[in-house]
Scaffold this motif. Structure first.
Motif, short mmCIF file in Angstrom:
data_model
loop_
_atom_site.label_atom_id
_atom_site.label_comp_id
_atom_site.label_asym_id
_atom_site.label_seq_id
_atom_site.Cartn_x
_atom_site.Cartn_y
_atom_site.Cartn_z
N THR A 333 0.90 -1.13 0.04
CA THR A 333 -0.04 0.01 -0.01
C THR A 333 0.87 1.20 0.05
OG1 THR A 333 -0.01 0.05 2.32
CG2 THR A 333 -1.90 -1.14 1.41
N GLY A 334 2.22 1.29 0.14
CA GLY A 334 3.00 2.49 0.04
C GLY A 334 3.10 2.98 1.45
N ALA A 335 2.40 2.21 2.64
CA ALA A 335 2.65 2.88 3.81
C ALA A 335 3.84 3.08 4.37
CB ALA A 335 1.72 2.09 4.91
N ILE A 336 5.00 2.25 4.13
CA ILE A 336 6.20 2.28 4.76
C ILE A 336 7.08 3.52 3.70
CG2 ILE A 336 8.45 0.88 5.19
CD1 ILE A 336 6.83 -1.57 5.76
N PHE A 348 17.89 8.12 10.25
CA PHE A 348 17.30 9.19 9.09
C PHE A 348 17.21 8.17 8.17
CE2 PHE A 348 18.20 11.30 5.05
CZ PHE A 348 17.17 12.19 5.13
N TRP A 349 16.19 7.80 7.42
CA TRP A 349 15.93 7.03 6.14
C TRP A 349 15.59 5.44 6.54
CZ3 TRP A 349 15.73 9.62 1.64
CH2 TRP A 349 15.44 9.15 0.50
N THR A 350 15.41 5.41 8.04
CA THR A 350 14.97 4.11 8.53
C THR A 350 13.58 3.94 8.01
OG1 THR A 350 14.68 5.12 10.75
CG2 THR A 350 16.58 3.77 10.24
N PRO A 351 12.78 2.86 8.34
CA PRO A 351 11.57 2.82 7.71
C PRO A 351 10.35 3.18 8.83
CG PRO A 351 12.36 0.80 8.24
CD PRO A 351 13.47 1.59 8.32
N VAL A 352 9.43 3.95 8.54
CA VAL A 352 8.55 4.29 9.43
C VAL A 352 7.30 4.10 8.39
CG1 VAL A 352 9.59 5.80 10.65
CG2 VAL A 352 8.56 6.80 8.58
N VAL A 353 6.12 3.76 9.18
CA VAL A 353 4.59 3.70 8.55
C VAL A 353 4.06 5.23 8.69
CG1 VAL A 353 2.27 2.63 8.84
CG2 VAL A 353 4.16 1.49 9.36
N VAL A 354 3.55 5.41 7.45
CA VAL A 354 2.91 7.03 7.31
C VAL A 354 1.44 6.72 6.82
CG1 VAL A 354 3.01 9.25 6.11
CG2 VAL A 354 5.14 7.93 6.40
#
Length: 495
Positions: A333-336, A348-354
């Protein structure tokens, strides 16, 4: 011996296409049994960094040990035959460089600043030992994957822009374009993985050897050298990419590649200054805690720091994540998305859910399946959803903003968030009321409320909320499974 170069070029083309194809198929959501992270599992730099930072070597990185053993036999063949970033640089040099032979010879000479990569390697490994894993920034595999996933894919039809993607694309593009002037300049002077393999390749069994009795010093062997190891003079085995270009270039047949050629004893050391090496290590030990402080401390809960499901506790997560962007590519879904400010400089640049960009599918576990270092644990769908009888994996909790929610603030009926909620029973339920409208006409409203005990923080409610800009229901990291201290109090107030 030109057949050796043809075989090497064929290998390079195969592995480059394989690398790009795996990334593309990962983004397309292909079957889960594809070896999407095979390149990263064979990355010795990631293996060394994770081992120093986390004190353990993930089983998936076992292939990295095998690559080190192969380097002890054949030298830096990975750099010359397999590395996709090295192939892109070599392709750029071949296509765009108009240099004459004289200019090529001058460019291909070894420069003392090429030892910079060893200082970079020492600094990154020292930072990892201090608990701050930053090897992924200059690791060629992570760098290439990040540049393609965040810089190139969004430009393709149907692609979606990635926050900060221009930075990843610019770094990759700059490295490739710079090879127009100096062949494989990143490999020669900056690549920490190349430096890591170079340390072991000094003891390789197979290496380039020049027969003095047959050599006429024509210098033809140096024109096509990709590693600036100067096969004509004092051969630097740690710099040699095993491209074998020097073999067909020698008209006398004085150059050969084989096992156990005459070696100096002991093997030549890298051209390093101990003072600078010590400064690089000491500087990393000093900078590591400063990087950690920019994020407010790893133990401090941050509401917008939503890690993917299965992510380890923040300290362990940062000790394993190499910023390879594979989980970002795998998310259907492109959430990460890459963290820009949510996790400070260290993260910085580690994965997060948006959630506003996508949501975490209730039973999806692809991010953990492709993570090469175990920063995101592999989960079975039944474990993630709680259908195995245990509490489900939670990445946060949704909160209703009554000042923006249509039924609460505008007397406007809306049931989107409750309809989208995937849990069973639903974590969002309605408080039904009849209130007088502006003209005293009663309006039946279904006001959403969140059952925190059932919410898993998937974010689909926030993603689908029709209120523009900031959604009227938003997910906070409070209540996440990975941090037992970041939770709701019994009376419902957040910590």
């Amino acid at each position: 011996m030109r057949w050796t170069v043809r075989i090497r070029v064929a290998y390079q083309a195969f592995f480059l296409l394989l690398f790009v194809w795996l990334l593309a198929r990962l983004a397309a959501g292909d079957a889960r049994d594809f070896p999407y992270s095979v390149f990263h599992h064979a990355d010795p730099l990631s293996a060394a960094g994770v081992t120093l930072a986390a004190g353990t070597l993930p089983g998936a990185l076992f292939w990295a040990v095998l690559l080190v053993l192969l380097t002890l036999v054949f030298g830096r063949a990975f750099c010359g035959w397999i590395c996709p970033l090295g192939t892109l640089q070599q392709l750029s040099s071949w296509l765009f460089s108009p240099r004459s032979r004289r200019e090529s010879l001058q460019v291909n000479r070894y420069r003392r600043w090429y030892a910079l990569k060893y200082y970079v390697l020492a600094a990154l490994l020292a930072a990892a030992l201090a608990g701050s894993l930053q090897t992924g920034w200059l690791d060629p595999l992570s760098l290439a994957a990040r540049g393609l996933a965040s810089g190139l894919w969004p430009l393709l039809p149907g692609g979606r822009a990635v926050p900060g993607g221009w930075l990843a694309a610019l770094l990759l593009l700059g490295i490739v374009v710079a090879s127009r002037w100096v062949p494989r300049v990143f490999c020669r002077g900056l690549c920490p993985l190349g430096a890591f393999l170079g340390v072991f390749s000094r003891f390789a069994l197979f290496r380039i050897h020049r027969r003095d009795d047959a050599c006429s010093s024509c210098k033809l062997c140096a024109f096509a050298c990709q590693g600036a190891d100067e096969p004509l003079g004092e051969h630097r085995a740690g710099e040699c990419h095993v491209c074998l270009n020097c073999l067909p270039g020698c008209p006398e047949g004085a150059m050969s590649y084989g096992p156990l050629p005459p070696l100096p004893a002991p093997p030549p050391q890298p051209d390093l200054a101990r003072r600078y090496l010590f400064g690089a290590v000491l500087g990393s030990f000093a900078v590591a805690p400063l990087l950690r402080a920019t994020g407010g401390g790893r133990s401090a809960a941050r509401p917008q720091l939503l890690r993917p499901p299965g992510a380890l506790a923040e300290t362990e997560f940062l000790e394993r994540c190499v910023k390879c962007s594979l989980c970002q590519q795998a998310c259907p879904t492109g959430a990460i998305q890459p963290a820009i400010a949510q996790a400070g400089v260290e993260g910085f640049w580690t994965p997060v859910v948006v959630p506003r960009r996508g949501w975490c599918e209730f039973a999806c576990t692809r991010c953990g399946e492709v993570c090469p270092t175990g920063a995101i644990a592999r989960l079975a769908p039944a474990r993630k959803t709680g259908y195995d009888g245990k509490p489900p994996v939670r990445i946060g909790t949704a909160f209703v903003d009554r000042g923006r929610c249509l039924p609460w603030a505008m007397h406007t009926p809306c049931i989107v968030c409750e309809e989208m909620c995937p849990t069973d029973p639903k974590a969002i339920w309605f408080e039904e009321v009849d209130e007088p409208g502006r003209d005293t006409v009663p309006v039946h409203l279904q006001r959403p409320r969140v059952d925190a005990a059932r919410c898993v923080g998937c974010g689909i409610c926030e993603n689908k909320c029709p209120v523009g800009e900031d959604a009227a229901i938003r997910v906070s990291s409070v209540g996440e499974s990975r941090d037992p201290l970041n939770r709701l109090l019994a009376e419902g107030a957040p910590t």
